[in-house]
Enzyme design. Structure first.
Site, PDB file in Angstrom:
ATOM      1  N   ASP A 175       0.837  -1.192   0.000  1.00 60.07           N
ATOM      2  CA  ASP A 175       0.000   0.000   0.000  1.00 60.07           C
ATOM      3  C   ASP A 175       0.872   1.243   0.000  1.00 60.07           C
ATOM      4  O   ASP A 175       1.969   1.251   0.572  1.00 60.07           O
ATOM      5  CB  ASP A 175      -0.925   0.005   1.217  1.00 60.07           C
ATOM      6  CG  ASP A 175      -0.145   0.016   2.525  1.00 60.07           C
ATOM      7  OD1 ASP A 175       0.099   1.114   3.068  1.00 60.07           O
ATOM      8  OD2 ASP A 175       0.242  -1.076   2.992  1.00 60.07           O
ATOM      9  N   SER A 176       0.385   2.301  -0.641  1.00 57.52           N
ATOM     10  CA  SER A 176       1.057   3.596  -0.677  1.00 57.52           C
ATOM     11  C   SER A 176       2.483   3.429  -1.199  1.00 57.52           C
ATOM     12  O   SER A 176       2.684   2.914  -2.303  1.00 57.52           O
ATOM     13  CB  SER A 176       0.990   4.237   0.713  1.00 57.52           C
ATOM     14  OG  SER A 176       1.265   5.612   0.642  1.00 57.52           O
ATOM     15  N   ALA A 177       3.516   3.784  -0.407  1.00 58.17           N
ATOM     16  CA  ALA A 177       4.890   3.586  -0.871  1.00 58.17           C
ATOM     17  C   ALA A 177       5.155   2.115  -1.180  1.00 58.17           C
ATOM     18  O   ALA A 177       5.941   1.784  -2.077  1.00 58.17           O
ATOM     19  CB  ALA A 177       5.873   4.082   0.186  1.00 58.17           C
TER      20      ALA A 177
ATOM     21  N   ILE B 285      -2.279  -1.146  -3.608  1.00 61.61           N
ATOM     22  CA  ILE B 285      -3.314  -0.465  -2.840  1.00 61.61           C
ATOM     23  C   ILE B 285      -2.902   0.996  -2.646  1.00 61.61           C
ATOM     24  O   ILE B 285      -1.879   1.273  -2.021  1.00 61.61           O
ATOM     25  CB  ILE B 285      -3.516  -1.142  -1.466  1.00 61.61           C
ATOM     26  CG1 ILE B 285      -3.795  -2.649  -1.626  1.00 61.61           C
ATOM     27  CG2 ILE B 285      -4.654  -0.470  -0.700  1.00 61.61           C
ATOM     28  CD1 ILE B 285      -3.754  -3.429  -0.317  1.00 61.61           C
TER      29      ILE B 285
ATOM     30  N   GLY C 190       3.041   0.055  -2.528  1.00 61.82           N
ATOM     31  CA  GLY C 190       2.529  -0.199  -3.875  1.00 61.82           C
ATOM     32  C   GLY C 190       3.544   0.233  -4.916  1.00 61.82           C
ATOM     33  O   GLY C 190       3.759  -0.442  -5.936  1.00 61.82           O
TER      34      GLY C 190
END
Length: 309
Positions: free
Chosen positions: A150-152, A180, A154
């Protein structure tokens, strides 16, 4: 000594280069089996150090797919031991009936990019070497490996996939990516970013990029701007099937949609874009037992099953 960057409650960076982090509630390592799963911490590379948390569902299957997961936090904070990540990934392991290997890579600004990419890629090599050694991996099917985050995280999943495609890891076959709320950027602002330039989330994202990219780089650094990607047409044609999850209230929503559209335009054979309506950035970590998180886990499971069967 002055404060040069801060995310209240999580991170302070000082002018002498020192960093102070404040971790939220964490879950200590345990090998006890409870509620359909067990977990333990493993060492990927003690010299760096890189560690990971391994989740195994109780299963009657002869072989299980493997998900390698990279946590978010703007490359600067976060850990697989955080309560939100632990709860999300243990439940995802049970729902998807997959082994989950969640990586604790080295953090910026002490370790700027591409160190996180290097650390996370090395987790695939560890997996390749450990599959016949680590008893907990005896059910691991390395022909069905998924990269997620997720976020970084991803962002990291994308870059690890590119590297794995170019430098094949023995026995490891990347079947798909599940990103994500991926964290990307560029010197050119999106419409939403220009309209909301004073938004707290956008200011925070800019700060994390400033702390994590190599000194002297800008937001068109290859790790930040996915369009600065020198893949050939042939490489894009064999890029793994990708699911991109975005959240309607997330300031990174546009970037995630742009990424999915970019992959499709490059000829990636399977790209699925899913939007969580009325949800904000990394809601699954902040609210790991919510209905929206349960739905996300089901969508991820369905995607994995559609690729593996």
């Amino acid at each position: 000594m002055s404060l040069v960057a801060e995310m209240p409650g999580y991170l302070q960076v000082f002018s002498d280069g020192s960093v102070k982090r404040f971790a939220p509630e964490t879950v200590p390592a345990s090998m006890k089996s409870t509620n359909g799963y067990k977990f333990k911490d493993v060492v990927i590379d003690e010299s760096k150090p890189i560690t990971a948390r391994l989740f195994i569902p109780e299963s009657s299957a002869s072989q299980l797919p493997v998900m390698v997961y990279f946590h978010g936090g703007g490359f600067c904070i976060g850990s697989t031991t955080w309560l939100g990540y632990h709860q999300f990934l243990r439940d995802l392991s049970v729902t998807s009936q997959a082994i989950v290997l969640s990586i604790d890579y080295r953090l910026a600004p002490e370790n700027r990019l591409p160190i996180a990419y290097d650390d996370c890629y090395s987790s695939l090599e560890w997996l390749s070497h450990q599959v016949g050694v680590e008893p907990w991996l005896k059910l691991a099917d390395l022909s069905r490996v998924f990269l997620s985050g997720d976020s970084a995280g991803g962002n990291i999943a994308h870059h690890v996939a590119v590297r794995a495609m170019r430098n094949e890891v023995s026995n490891v076959k990347i079947k798909g990516l599940l990103l994500i709320h991926p964290y990307f950027g560029s010197e050119k602002r999106t419409e939403k970013e220009m309209a909301d330039e004073a938004d707290e989330e956008i200011i925070k994202n800019d700060m994390f990029w400033r702390l994590s990219i190599p000194e002297g780089s800008n937001l068109d650094y290859f790790g930040c701007n996915f369009q600065i990607q020198d893949l050939s047409e042939a490489e894009w044609s064999v890029f793994p099937a990708t699911m991109v999850q975005v959240a309607s209230l997330d300031c990174l929503n546009e970037r995630g949609i742009m990424y999915a559209e970019f992959l499709a335009k490059q000829g990636v054979k399977e790209v699925e874009l899913v939007e969580a309506d009325g949800e904000s950035h990394v809601f699954h970590v902040l609210h790991p037992e919510s209905h929206a998180t349960r739905l996300l886990q089901q969508q991820m499971t369905k995607f994995m099953n559609s690729i593996t069967h």
